[in-house]
Design a protein around this motif. Sequence first.
Motif, mmCIF file in Angstrom:
data_model
loop_
_atom_site.group_PDB
_atom_site.id
_atom_site.type_symbol
_atom_site.label_atom_id
_atom_site.label_comp_id
_atom_site.label_asym_id
_atom_site.label_seq_id
_atom_site.Cartn_x
_atom_site.Cartn_y
_atom_site.Cartn_z
ATOM 1 N N ALA A 4 0.832 -1.211 0.000
ATOM 2 C CA ALA A 4 0.000 0.000 0.000
ATOM 3 C C ALA A 4 0.863 1.257 0.000
ATOM 4 C CB ALA A 4 -0.933 -0.004 1.212
ATOM 5 N N LEU A 5 1.959 1.231 0.737
ATOM 6 C CA LEU A 5 2.865 2.382 0.759
ATOM 7 C C LEU A 5 3.536 2.591 -0.595
ATOM 8 C CD1 LEU A 5 4.379 1.839 4.297
ATOM 9 C CD2 LEU A 5 3.034 3.822 3.564
ATOM 10 N N TRP A 6 3.945 1.501 -1.241
ATOM 11 C CA TRP A 6 4.549 1.607 -2.571
ATOM 12 C C TRP A 6 3.547 2.170 -3.578
ATOM 13 C CZ3 TRP A 6 9.192 1.705 -4.596
ATOM 14 C CH2 TRP A 6 10.252 1.141 -3.908
ATOM 15 N N ILE A 7 2.327 1.659 -3.541
ATOM 16 C CA ILE A 7 1.299 2.130 -4.483
ATOM 17 C C ILE A 7 1.016 3.606 -4.254
ATOM 18 C CG2 ILE A 7 -1.151 1.946 -5.085
ATOM 19 C CD1 ILE A 7 -0.831 -1.123 -4.585
ATOM 20 N N THR A 8 0.872 3.989 -2.997
ATOM 21 C CA THR A 8 0.584 5.396 -2.686
ATOM 22 C C THR A 8 1.735 6.297 -3.115
ATOM 23 O OG1 THR A 8 -0.767 4.681 -0.815
ATOM 24 C CG2 THR A 8 -0.080 6.987 -0.848
ATOM 25 N N ALA A 9 2.963 5.894 -2.804
ATOM 26 C CA ALA A 9 4.122 6.693 -3.214
ATOM 27 C C ALA A 9 4.206 6.769 -4.736
ATOM 28 C CB ALA A 9 5.408 6.100 -2.634
ATOM 29 N N ASN A 104 -6.020 19.012 -2.982
ATOM 30 C CA ASN A 104 -4.891 19.203 -2.080
ATOM 31 C C ASN A 104 -5.023 18.348 -0.828
ATOM 32 O OD1 ASN A 104 -5.172 22.665 -2.884
ATOM 33 N ND2 ASN A 104 -3.691 21.251 -3.758
ATOM 34 N N VAL A 105 -6.224 18.251 -0.296
ATOM 35 C CA VAL A 105 -6.456 17.455 0.914
ATOM 36 C C VAL A 105 -6.214 15.972 0.633
ATOM 37 C CG1 VAL A 105 -8.218 16.711 2.566
ATOM 38 C CG2 VAL A 105 -7.987 19.131 1.987
ATOM 39 N N VAL A 106 -6.691 15.488 -0.497
ATOM 40 C CA VAL A 106 -6.482 14.076 -0.849
ATOM 41 C C VAL A 106 -4.997 13.779 -1.019
ATOM 42 C CG1 VAL A 106 -6.876 12.341 -2.642
ATOM 43 C CG2 VAL A 106 -8.771 13.761 -1.848
ATOM 44 N N LEU A 107 -4.293 14.630 -1.741
ATOM 45 C CA LEU A 107 -2.853 14.428 -1.947
ATOM 46 C C LEU A 107 -2.079 14.567 -0.633
ATOM 47 C CD1 LEU A 107 -2.440 16.291 -5.333
ATOM 48 C CD2 LEU A 107 -2.367 13.823 -4.959
ATOM 49 N N PHE A 108 -2.527 15.489 0.222
ATOM 50 C CA PHE A 108 -1.915 15.647 1.542
ATOM 51 C C PHE A 108 -2.081 14.359 2.347
ATOM 52 C CE2 PHE A 108 -1.794 16.702 6.001
ATOM 53 C CZ PHE A 108 -0.791 17.647 6.116
ATOM 54 N N ALA A 109 -3.282 13.791 2.342
ATOM 55 C CA ALA A 109 -3.543 12.556 3.084
ATOM 56 C C ALA A 109 -2.684 11.404 2.567
ATOM 57 C CB ALA A 109 -5.025 12.204 3.005
ATOM 58 N N MET A 110 -2.547 11.321 1.254
ATOM 59 C CA MET A 110 -1.706 10.267 0.678
ATOM 60 C C MET A 110 -0.249 10.432 1.116
ATOM 61 S SD MET A 110 -3.351 10.095 -3.148
ATOM 62 C CE MET A 110 -2.183 8.909 -3.804
ATOM 63 N N ARG A 118 6.367 5.099 6.415
ATOM 64 C CA ARG A 118 7.809 4.890 6.246
ATOM 65 C C ARG A 118 8.607 5.284 7.486
ATOM 66 N NH1 ARG A 118 7.666 0.958 3.074
ATOM 67 N NH2 ARG A 118 7.185 1.384 0.902
ATOM 68 N N PHE A 119 8.148 6.255 8.259
ATOM 69 C CA PHE A 119 8.828 6.617 9.501
ATOM 70 C C PHE A 119 8.344 5.763 10.670
ATOM 71 C CE2 PHE A 119 10.001 11.164 8.140
ATOM 72 C CZ PHE A 119 11.309 10.815 7.912
ATOM 73 N N GLY A 120 7.087 5.316 10.614
ATOM 74 C CA GLY A 120 6.502 4.639 11.754
ATOM 75 C C GLY A 120 6.659 3.139 11.775
ATOM 76 N N PHE A 121 6.977 2.522 10.645
ATOM 77 C CA PHE A 121 7.115 1.072 10.555
ATOM 78 C C PHE A 121 8.519 0.744 10.060
ATOM 79 C CE2 PHE A 121 2.624 2.010 9.871
ATOM 80 C CZ PHE A 121 2.051 1.216 10.866
ATOM 81 N N PRO A 122 8.940 -0.499 10.219
ATOM 82 C CA PRO A 122 10.252 -0.842 9.651
ATOM 83 C C PRO A 122 10.283 -0.517 8.164
ATOM 84 C CG PRO A 122 9.415 -2.641 10.996
ATOM 85 C CD PRO A 122 8.319 -1.617 10.881
ATOM 86 N N PRO A 123 11.221 0.313 7.715
ATOM 87 C CA PRO A 123 11.214 0.749 6.314
ATOM 88 C C PRO A 123 11.330 -0.404 5.326
ATOM 89 C CG PRO A 123 12.978 1.810 7.565
ATOM 90 C CD PRO A 123 12.307 0.828 8.475
ATOM 91 N N PHE A 124 10.448 -0.382 4.368
ATOM 92 C CA PHE A 124 10.469 -1.275 3.218
ATOM 93 C C PHE A 124 10.470 -2.755 3.615
ATOM 94 C CE2 PHE A 124 12.435 2.737 2.284
ATOM 95 C CZ PHE A 124 11.529 3.204 1.358
ATOM 96 N N ALA A 125 9.850 -3.033 4.750
ATOM 97 C CA ALA A 125 9.706 -4.435 5.179
ATOM 98 C C ALA A 125 8.437 -5.002 4.560
ATOM 99 C CB ALA A 125 9.627 -4.511 6.696
ATOM 100 N N GLY A 126 8.384 -6.262 4.421
ATOM 101 C CA GLY A 126 7.237 -6.928 3.819
ATOM 102 C C GLY A 126 6.094 -7.038 4.688
#
Length: 126
Positions: A4-9, A104-110, A118-126
């Motif tokens: 989900a993070l990859w898709i959003t980014a 702007n709000v939608v893009l801000f939320a994304m 990425r800051f709150g979970f182990p980065p790029f972990a499965g």
Amino acid sequence: MNIALWITAGLLAIASLGGGAMLLTQPKEKLAGSGWAWVEDFGAGAVKAIGALKVLAAVGLILPAVLDIAPVLVPLAAVGWLLLMVGAAITHLRRREASAIVVNVVLFAMAAFVVLGRFGFPPFAG
């Protein structure tokens, strides 16, 4: 969560690259006449600078993670995107363009999701 993070980014990077390329390649007058009326409030140099920031954000959202070189740059690029969206929302508020703020709000939320993920979970972990 990582997918989900990859898709959003990726979606943010596409939006950022498209918008940034448009701002960098089109003259201010043409942009103003094609739905980018906010450029009237800025000089041509500022419009190009915003375009460059958007292109850099697109690169920063994807390349560091793909190349596994300083992946901490991904959430930092997303923080930059948050700041761009705050500035965009302020500009639209001043111009009384309330409907544009929704984007702007939608893009801000994304971008916030990418930052927190990425800051709150182990980065790029499965």
